[in-house]
Design an enzyme around this catalytic site. Structure first.
Site, PDB file in Angstrom:
ATOM      1  N   LYS A 161      72.759  42.115  51.370  1.00 46.12           N
ATOM      2  CA  LYS A 161      73.268  43.253  50.606  1.00 46.12           C
ATOM      3  C   LYS A 161      73.480  44.461  51.515  1.00 46.12           C
ATOM      4  O   LYS A 161      74.448  45.201  51.369  1.00 46.12           O
ATOM      5  CB  LYS A 161      72.301  43.581  49.470  1.00 46.12           C
ATOM      6  CG  LYS A 161      72.248  42.468  48.420  1.00 46.12           C
ATOM      7  CD  LYS A 161      71.061  42.629  47.505  1.00 46.12           C
ATOM      8  CE  LYS A 161      71.005  41.530  46.465  1.00 46.12           C
ATOM      9  NZ  LYS A 161      69.742  41.530  45.712  1.00 46.12           N
ATOM     10  N   VAL A 192      74.551  34.066  35.296  1.00 46.85           N
ATOM     11  CA  VAL A 192      75.605  35.085  35.340  1.00 46.85           C
ATOM     12  C   VAL A 192      76.840  34.625  34.548  1.00 46.85           C
ATOM     13  O   VAL A 192      77.372  35.366  33.704  1.00 46.85           O
ATOM     14  CB  VAL A 192      75.981  35.415  36.807  1.00 46.85           C
ATOM     15  CG1 VAL A 192      77.107  36.428  36.856  1.00 46.85           C
ATOM     16  CG2 VAL A 192      74.757  35.930  37.565  1.00 46.85           C
ATOM     17  N   GLY A 193      77.281  33.396  34.824  1.00 52.16           N
ATOM     18  CA  GLY A 193      78.485  32.890  34.143  1.00 52.16           C
ATOM     19  C   GLY A 193      78.342  32.908  32.637  1.00 52.16           C
ATOM     20  O   GLY A 193      79.254  33.340  31.906  1.00 52.16           O
TER      21      GLY A 193
HETATM   22  N1  LIG Z   1      70.977  35.798  38.366  1.00 53.37           N
HETATM   23  C1  LIG Z   1      71.089  37.060  38.721  1.00 53.37           C
HETATM   24  O1  LIG Z   1      70.421  37.949  38.171  1.00 53.37           O
HETATM   25  C2  LIG Z   1      72.055  37.451  39.796  1.00 53.37           C
HETATM   26  C3  LIG Z   1      72.196  38.806  40.154  1.00 53.37           C
HETATM   27  C4  LIG Z   1      73.127  39.180  41.125  1.00 53.37           C
HETATM   28  C5  LIG Z   1      73.886  38.206  41.754  1.00 53.37           C
HETATM   29  N2  LIG Z   1      73.697  36.892  41.405  1.00 53.37           N
HETATM   30  C6  LIG Z   1      74.504  35.886  42.098  1.00 53.37           C
HETATM   31  O2  LIG Z   1      75.344  35.249  41.142  1.00 53.37           O
HETATM   32  C7  LIG Z   1      75.555  33.899  41.520  1.00 53.37           C
HETATM   33  C8  LIG Z   1      75.178  32.993  40.337  1.00 53.37           C
HETATM   34  O3  LIG Z   1      73.807  33.172  40.050  1.00 53.37           O
HETATM   35  P1  LIG Z   1      73.125  32.495  38.765  1.00 53.37           P
HETATM   36  O4  LIG Z   1      71.767  33.094  38.673  1.00 53.37           O
HETATM   37  O5  LIG Z   1      74.046  32.566  37.608  1.00 53.37           O
HETATM   38  O6  LIG Z   1      73.001  30.990  39.272  1.00 53.37           O
HETATM   39  P2  LIG Z   1      72.623  29.706  38.379  1.00 53.37           P
HETATM   40  O7  LIG Z   1      71.986  30.109  37.122  1.00 53.37           O
HETATM   41  O8  LIG Z   1      71.923  28.773  39.285  1.00 53.37           O
HETATM   42  O9  LIG Z   1      74.059  29.097  38.009  1.00 53.37           O
HETATM   43  C9  LIG Z   1      74.919  28.554  38.957  1.00 53.37           C
HETATM   44  C10 LIG Z   1      76.091  27.915  38.245  1.00 53.37           C
HETATM   45  O10 LIG Z   1      77.027  27.500  39.211  1.00 53.37           O
HETATM   46  C11 LIG Z   1      77.365  26.126  39.010  1.00 53.37           C
HETATM   47  N3  LIG Z   1      77.605  25.552  40.342  1.00 53.37           N
HETATM   48  C12 LIG Z   1      76.732  25.461  41.376  1.00 53.37           C
HETATM   49  N4  LIG Z   1      77.338  24.928  42.439  1.00 53.37           N
HETATM   50  C13 LIG Z   1      78.601  24.657  42.062  1.00 53.37           C
HETATM   51  C14 LIG Z   1      79.725  24.103  42.714  1.00 53.37           C
HETATM   52  N5  LIG Z   1      79.675  23.701  43.997  1.00 53.37           N
HETATM   53  N6  LIG Z   1      80.889  23.981  42.015  1.00 53.37           N
HETATM   54  C15 LIG Z   1      80.961  24.392  40.734  1.00 53.37           C
HETATM   55  N7  LIG Z   1      79.946  24.933  40.060  1.00 53.37           N
HETATM   56  C16 LIG Z   1      78.783  25.067  40.724  1.00 53.37           C
HETATM   57  C17 LIG Z   1      76.190  25.513  38.312  1.00 53.37           C
HETATM   58  O11 LIG Z   1      76.676  24.395  37.573  1.00 53.37           O
HETATM   59  P3  LIG Z   1      75.746  23.518  36.565  1.00 53.37           P
HETATM   60  O12 LIG Z   1      75.438  24.461  35.427  1.00 53.37           O
HETATM   61  O13 LIG Z   1      76.583  22.388  36.168  1.00 53.37           O
HETATM   62  O14 LIG Z   1      74.511  23.173  37.356  1.00 53.37           O
HETATM   63  C18 LIG Z   1      75.728  26.683  37.427  1.00 53.37           C
HETATM   64  O15 LIG Z   1      76.437  26.696  36.222  1.00 53.37           O
HETATM   65  C19 LIG Z   1      74.700  33.654  42.768  1.00 53.37           C
HETATM   66  O16 LIG Z   1      75.509  33.778  43.902  1.00 53.37           O
HETATM   67  C20 LIG Z   1      73.683  34.775  42.730  1.00 53.37           C
HETATM   68  O17 LIG Z   1      73.246  35.171  44.017  1.00 53.37           O
HETATM   69  C21 LIG Z   1      72.822  36.500  40.449  1.00 53.37           C
END
Ligand SMILES: NC(=O)c1ccc[n+]([C@@H]2O[C@H](COP(=O)([O-])OP(=O)(O)OC[C@H]3O[C@@H](n4cnc5c(N)ncnc54)[C@H](OP(=O)(O)O)[C@@H]3O)[C@@H](O)[C@H]2O)c1
Length: 404
Positions: A203, A12-13
């Site tokens: 949700k 997402v980021g």
């Molecule tokens: N992916 C989707 O399609 C989707 C859809 C709807 C909602 N979401 C929600 O969006 C959020 C992010 O999802 P994602 O898929 O982007 O996850 P992801 O790919 O696993 O990325 C998580 C990111 O957060 C960082 N991180 C984890 N713990 C941390 C902490 N304690 N302090 C600082 N940084 C931290 C990680 O750092 P590093 O890169 O250094 O490991 C990584 O960059 C989740 O809550 C998820 O439920 C995701």
């Protein structure tokens, strides 16, 4: 220039960074100033990333975001529960606007964080936390101002919907469909939260609380996932002219409500039957507006990042709903009063024990290989306690609520 602090640079980021880069000029012309990501907090600073960024942008120190008075908006996009709660709490206390995609943290701390934002006169927005890229929460918050919502339903988990669609359309086994979902990146390596229904529950907790203007907690929601379904069930369900979906539902009458997440057997020509693969949909009924339906990508890098950015735009344009969008109605959960027909299949090894279950049958579908019945209208608690008293293992039966 509007400075943003980003927490999390995963799916997402990095989607947020890419869209903001690509749409820089359009956004500047709409907003009158540039959206600029000033700092990005991550967990592992040495991780190889697909995205090219200035090294100085990334930090491991949250304080570099929190204490930077130029940063007015913080985007939280980690999957972490307690750490993200701390980040959000500290940000709101410092008067910074917060946007998050993290349904777990919103669901667990919804009232506390909302009140905190309200008290500190800042925004706490979470459009991406429900339905990924589907704009659902903003319209819902607007509709509740002029309507009583009596029903909200949704297919809210792309992983489960993908598995059920592939099982239904291509006769795949559950394990095979799950494996493909993992390979395609729909399902996590540990898919428990998805397939056991907890992701959907979170949700629904968010949707239901906004829709009914009163707290619906996670504990108020009856939850059963799709684990245990086999191709035999799909065949029986097809023979009934139906399909099966993991449906989340809140219904209310006055101050009483029911809330559930269950595999639900619905007619093949009904609306949710045609929401397939990883798509999500939400439908709700308001007493003035009637029924509204929303459909789209429930997850994925760009749809989700798009929802995050739309919250950021609402903050910059000051076009989000001000004040506390959560109501204070005292609601009474009456889940125990629901009696409905169920499809129940039990593996043939329990044949002898199953004679007791025939007592609750309205129709017997199969008595040979596996035993399958359609029950009379019964409460889920009654069926589950009977199953448990017969010592039937969790992976040896499947239960689907039937909606006629
Ligand atoms: N992916 C989707 O399609 C989707 C859809 C709807 C909602 N979401 C929600 O969006 C959020 C992010 O999802 P994602 O898929 O982007 O996850 P992801 O790919 O696993 O990325 C998580 C990111 O957060 C960082 N991180 C984890 N713990 C941390 C902490 N304690 N302090 C600082 N940084 C931290 C990680 O750092 P590093 O890169 O250094 O490991 C990584 O960059 C989740 O809550 C998820 O439920 C995701």
């Amino acid at each position: 220039m509007i400075n943003i602090g980003l927490i999390g640079l995963g799916t997402v980021g990095s989607g947020v960074v890419e869209i903001l880069n690509k749409r820089k000029d359009e956004l500047k012309s709409i907003l009158g100033s540039e959206l600029f990501i000033k700092r990005i907090l991550v967990k592992n600073i040495n991780k190889k990333r697909d995205i090219s960024l200035g090294k100085s942008l990334i930090t491991l120190e949250f304080d570099e975001i929190l204490k930077d008075s130029d940063i007015s908006i913080i985007i939280e996009a980690t999957g972490d529960l307690e750490e993200s709660y701390n980040y959000i709490k500290k940000s709101l206390k410092a008067g910074k606007n917060v946007v998050t995609a993290n349904k777990a943290v919103v669901s667990k701390y919804f009232e506390e964080l909302t009140n905190m934002a309200n008290k500190n006169n800042c925004a706490f927005l979470y459009e991406a936390s429900v339905g990924g890229g589907i704009p659902i929460l903003k319209p819902l918050k607007e509709v509740v101002a002029t309507n009583e919502i009596t029903q909200i339903q949704g297919i809210l988990n792309g992983t489960c919907n993908y598995i059920l669609t592939r099982m239904f359309d291509e006769k795949l086994a559950y394990e095979e469909a799950l494996k493909i979902a993992q390979e395609l990146g729909y399902a996590e390596l540990d898919p428990t939260a998805d397939i056991e229904g907890y992701d959907t529950l979170r949700k629904l907790r968010i949707l239901g609380t906004i829709a009914l203007k009163g707290k619906i907690s996670e504990e108020d929601i009856l939850v059963r996932g799709i684990k245990g379904i086999i191709p035999f069930d799909i065949e029986q369900i097809k023979n009934l002219g139906c399909t099966v979906k993991l449906i989340a539902e809140v219904k209310s009458t006055g101050d009483k409500f029911t809330a559930m997440v269950q595999p639900t057997i619905i007619k093949k020509n009904s609306y949710f039957a045609n929401v397939n693969m990883a798509f999500n949909s939400v439908a709700f009924i308001g007493n003035n507006v009637g029924e509204l339906k929303f459909y789209g990508s429930g997850a994925g890098k760009f749809p989700t990042a798009n929802a995050v950015i739309s919250d950021v735009l609402d903050i910059v344009k000051s076009s989000y709903r001000k004040g506390n969008p959560l109501g204070t109605r005292k609601l009474k959960n009456i889940n125990e009063k629901i009696e409905e027909p169920y499809y129940l299949r039990v593996s043939s090894e329990y044949k002898k024990k199953f004679t007791i279950l025939y007592d609750m049958a309205d129709e017997i579908l199969s008595t040979t290989d596996n035993i399958a019945i359609i029950t009379k209208e019964v409460s889920i608690q009654n069926i589950l306690s009977l199953i448990s008293s017969l010592g039937i293992d969790d992976d040896k039966y499947f239960l689907g609520r039937i909606v006629k």
